[in-house]
Design a protein around this motif. Structure first.
Motif, mmCIF file in Angstrom:
data_model
loop_
_atom_site.group_PDB
_atom_site.id
_atom_site.type_symbol
_atom_site.label_atom_id
_atom_site.label_comp_id
_atom_site.label_asym_id
_atom_site.label_seq_id
_atom_site.Cartn_x
_atom_site.Cartn_y
_atom_site.Cartn_z
ATOM 1 N N GLY A 222 0.803 -1.226 0.000
ATOM 2 C CA GLY A 222 0.000 0.000 0.000
ATOM 3 C C GLY A 222 0.826 1.261 0.000
ATOM 4 N N ASN A 223 2.147 1.139 -0.215
ATOM 5 C CA ASN A 223 3.017 2.319 -0.220
ATOM 6 C C ASN A 223 2.934 3.094 -1.537
ATOM 7 O OD1 ASN A 223 4.000 1.807 2.399
ATOM 8 N ND2 ASN A 223 5.505 0.350 1.585
ATOM 9 N N ILE A 224 2.589 2.419 -2.607
ATOM 10 C CA ILE A 224 2.353 3.089 -3.886
ATOM 11 C C ILE A 224 1.035 2.569 -4.458
ATOM 12 C CG2 ILE A 224 4.813 3.413 -4.362
ATOM 13 C CD1 ILE A 224 4.611 1.152 -6.425
ATOM 14 N N ASP A 225 0.521 3.306 -5.447
ATOM 15 C CA ASP A 225 -0.794 2.963 -5.999
ATOM 16 C C ASP A 225 -0.701 2.150 -7.285
ATOM 17 O OD1 ASP A 225 -2.442 4.577 -4.081
ATOM 18 O OD2 ASP A 225 -1.245 6.205 -4.946
ATOM 19 N N ALA A 226 0.350 2.365 -8.063
ATOM 20 C CA ALA A 226 0.464 1.686 -9.355
ATOM 21 C C ALA A 226 1.922 1.713 -9.801
ATOM 22 C CB ALA A 226 -0.430 2.365 -10.395
ATOM 23 N N ALA A 227 2.206 0.953 -10.865
ATOM 24 C CA ALA A 227 3.575 0.902 -11.370
ATOM 25 C C ALA A 227 3.592 0.616 -12.861
ATOM 26 C CB ALA A 227 4.375 -0.176 -10.632
ATOM 27 N N PHE A 228 4.437 1.341 -13.574
ATOM 28 C CA PHE A 228 4.732 1.008 -14.962
ATOM 29 C C PHE A 228 5.799 -0.089 -14.947
ATOM 30 C CE2 PHE A 228 2.792 5.085 -15.683
ATOM 31 C CZ PHE A 228 2.318 5.062 -16.988
ATOM 32 N N ILE A 229 5.524 -1.170 -15.622
ATOM 33 C CA ILE A 229 6.487 -2.268 -15.730
ATOM 34 C C ILE A 229 6.576 -2.674 -17.194
ATOM 35 C CG2 ILE A 229 6.920 -4.696 -15.182
ATOM 36 C CD1 ILE A 229 5.796 -4.213 -12.415
ATOM 37 N N THR A 230 7.737 -2.462 -17.790
ATOM 38 C CA THR A 230 7.952 -2.852 -19.188
ATOM 39 C C THR A 230 8.736 -4.143 -19.201
ATOM 40 O OG1 THR A 230 7.945 -0.536 -19.927
ATOM 41 C CG2 THR A 230 8.909 -2.165 -21.412
ATOM 42 N N SER A 231 8.059 -5.222 -19.560
ATOM 43 C CA SER A 231 8.683 -6.544 -19.504
ATOM 44 C C SER A 231 7.801 -7.537 -20.250
ATOM 45 C CB SER A 231 8.842 -6.976 -18.041
ATOM 46 O OG SER A 231 9.395 -8.269 -17.945
ATOM 47 N N GLY A 232 8.421 -8.600 -20.694
ATOM 48 C CA GLY A 232 7.638 -9.668 -21.307
ATOM 49 C C GLY A 232 6.676 -10.265 -20.298
ATOM 50 N N THR A 233 5.494 -10.599 -20.781
ATOM 51 C CA THR A 233 4.496 -11.208 -19.890
ATOM 52 C C THR A 233 4.513 -12.732 -20.048
ATOM 53 O OG1 THR A 233 2.801 -10.960 -21.593
ATOM 54 C CG2 THR A 233 3.002 -9.188 -19.989
ATOM 55 N N PRO A 234 4.276 -13.465 -18.984
ATOM 56 C CA PRO A 234 4.061 -12.966 -17.616
ATOM 57 C C PRO A 234 5.397 -12.573 -16.962
ATOM 58 C CG PRO A 234 4.001 -15.352 -17.630
ATOM 59 C CD PRO A 234 4.148 -14.938 -19.059
ATOM 60 N N THR A 235 5.367 -11.496 -16.207
ATOM 61 C CA THR A 235 6.548 -11.005 -15.496
ATOM 62 C C THR A 235 6.552 -11.579 -14.085
ATOM 63 O OG1 THR A 235 6.447 -8.950 -16.765
ATOM 64 C CG2 THR A 235 7.788 -8.937 -14.762
ATOM 65 N N GLY A 236 7.676 -12.114 -13.677
ATOM 66 C CA GLY A 236 7.776 -12.795 -12.382
ATOM 67 C C GLY A 236 7.300 -11.958 -11.215
ATOM 68 N N ALA A 237 7.700 -10.688 -11.184
ATOM 69 C CA ALA A 237 7.332 -9.830 -10.055
ATOM 70 C C ALA A 237 5.823 -9.627 -9.992
ATOM 71 C CB ALA A 237 8.043 -8.479 -10.176
ATOM 72 N N VAL A 238 5.191 -9.508 -11.155
ATOM 73 C CA VAL A 238 3.731 -9.307 -11.173
ATOM 74 C C VAL A 238 3.009 -10.610 -10.839
ATOM 75 C CG1 VAL A 238 1.782 -8.441 -12.519
ATOM 76 C CG2 VAL A 238 4.071 -7.500 -12.915
ATOM 77 N N GLU A 239 3.559 -11.717 -11.295
ATOM 78 C CA GLU A 239 2.980 -13.012 -10.907
ATOM 79 C C GLU A 239 3.028 -13.181 -9.395
ATOM 80 O OE1 GLU A 239 3.285 -16.405 -14.215
ATOM 81 O OE2 GLU A 239 5.250 -15.769 -13.470
ATOM 82 N N GLY A 240 4.149 -12.783 -8.786
ATOM 83 C CA GLY A 240 4.262 -12.872 -7.330
ATOM 84 C C GLY A 240 3.230 -12.008 -6.631
ATOM 85 N N LEU A 241 2.990 -10.811 -7.174
ATOM 86 C CA LEU A 241 1.981 -9.920 -6.604
ATOM 87 C C LEU A 241 0.587 -10.534 -6.740
ATOM 88 C CD1 LEU A 241 1.151 -7.139 -5.432
ATOM 89 C CD2 LEU A 241 1.048 -6.302 -7.800
ATOM 90 N N SER A 242 0.308 -11.142 -7.902
ATOM 91 C CA SER A 242 -1.027 -11.706 -8.144
ATOM 92 C C SER A 242 -1.322 -12.898 -7.245
ATOM 93 C CB SER A 242 -1.170 -12.121 -9.603
ATOM 94 O OG SER A 242 -0.324 -13.220 -9.912
ATOM 95 N N ALA A 243 -0.283 -13.459 -6.637
ATOM 96 C CA ALA A 243 -0.489 -14.586 -5.722
ATOM 97 C C ALA A 243 -0.989 -14.109 -4.359
ATOM 98 C CB ALA A 243 0.811 -15.362 -5.558
#
Length: 354
Positions: A222-243
């Protein structure tokens, strides 16, 4: 005998003596004129040839490599794991130990290549375009010693947030804490250009300069609201967040995509498929391309072997993005000079740079 006759005889004797002395000197060679210098042009040419061979041998020795460094990106992105597989493939094909190293990605990678601190690097095609033209992060400092091996796969611009954040459009980012990556990075430039198309700037958001893992960690906490991430999907960091939380990806409208591509032709329309990160439906966005760049001191034959190793062994790589690495798409988005070894390989495949 008259004195006059005696004088004539003596004079004749002296003349004959001088003639005999001169003839004797010519035969002995002691008093002859020096001979013309021998023609040494052939010897000189041979010496120059030998010297050139020595210089060539020295240059060959200077250009031989026992070790290659491949700069990738953060450990939670796509560059690093895919780069590890590619490095192993290059090692096996060339016999030269090649190591994939984590880095701050595109912009920093180009600078490292420019300074000859590494030999290979993952770079976004748009950042490479900026570098050779000396604009944006490379304003006044164009890069002249970097060449292309080829493009690899689409790098999707993902504007990541929580599903319950209330952020449903790019305009909704106004006034929010948004991670945009390190200044000068590919992600940062993508964020700037997308905001620009929406009539916004970095001043309209509370920009945070975080890497991918810090960004997703910040969203989770909850420290930030959103993030630009330029990377091939699926991106590991976003997969970790979605878990841990329900993830949403902010879409980009069709008219904005058209305007973006018109102004910056290295972008392409892209879609994040439903099911990725638990998304309930497809999300339309844009992408640039990931490419592999090298320094121009890589010998032609080694560049050829590297190119061949990558494009003929991509199917054996386990990473999802390896399926996009094909000869047919290898020159997509490549606006800089190809390495001679790469050009030789693609010429053999009947693929030409536009």
């Amino acid at each position: 005998m008259k004195k006059g006759n005696i004088f004539v005889l003596l004079l004749s004797f002296l003349v004959m003596s001088f003639v005999l002395i001169a003839c004797g000197s010519d035969n002995s060679g002691n008093e002859t004129e020096p001979e013309e210098p021998a023609d040494t042009s052939e010897n000189t040419a041979e010496d120059e040839t030998d010297g050139n061979k020595e210089v060539a041998e020295e240059e060959t020795e200077e250009q031989s490599f026992d070790f290659l460094s491949m700069l990738t990106g953060g450990t939670s992105g796509t560059y690093y794991p895919l780069g590890g597989e590619m490095a192993s493939t290059i090692t096996d094909a060339t016999g030269i130990q090649t190591d994939a190293l984590s880095s701050n990605a595109s912009a920093d990678n180009v600078v490292a290549l420019q300074n000859e601190e590494a030999e290979l690097a993952f770079v976004q095609t748009d950042v490479m375009d900026h570098a050779v033209n000396g604009i944006n992060a490379f304003d006044g400092n164009p890069v002249e010693n970097v060449q292309a091996i080829g493009s690899l796969y689409p790098e999707t611009i993902q504007i990541v947030t929580k599903k319950d954040s209330g952020i449903a459009s790019v305009e909704d980012l106004a006034g929010k804490k948004v991670s945009v990556g390190a200044p000068g990075s590919g992600t940062y430039i993508n964020a700037e250009q997308i905001l620009e198309i929406y009539g916004m700037t970095m001043d309209d958001i509370e920009a945070q300069n975080l890497d991918f893992s810090e960004s997703t960690g910040g969203i989770q906490d909850g420290n930030i609201d959103a993030a630009f991430i330029t990377s091939g999907t699926p991106t590991g960091a976003v997969e970790g967040l979605s878990a841990t939380v329900d993830v949403a990806i902010v879409p980009i409208e069709e008219d904005k995509i058209e305007a973006l591509i018109e102004q910056y032709p290295f972008y392409a329309k892209d879609t994040i498929a439903a099911g990725t990160y638990g998304l309930e439906e497809d999300v339309v966005t844009v992408a640039v391309l990931a490419m592999l760049a090298v320094t121009d001191n890589i010998p032609e034959e080694l560049g050829y072997e590297i190119t061949k190793a990558i494009y003929e062994n991509a199917e054996s790589m386990a990473h999802d993005k390896a399926s996009f690495i094909t000869v047919d798409s290898a020159l997509d988005g490549i606006g800089i000079e190809l390495h001679p070894g790469a050009k030789k390989y693609f010429d053999e495949q009947g693929i030409a740079q536009e």
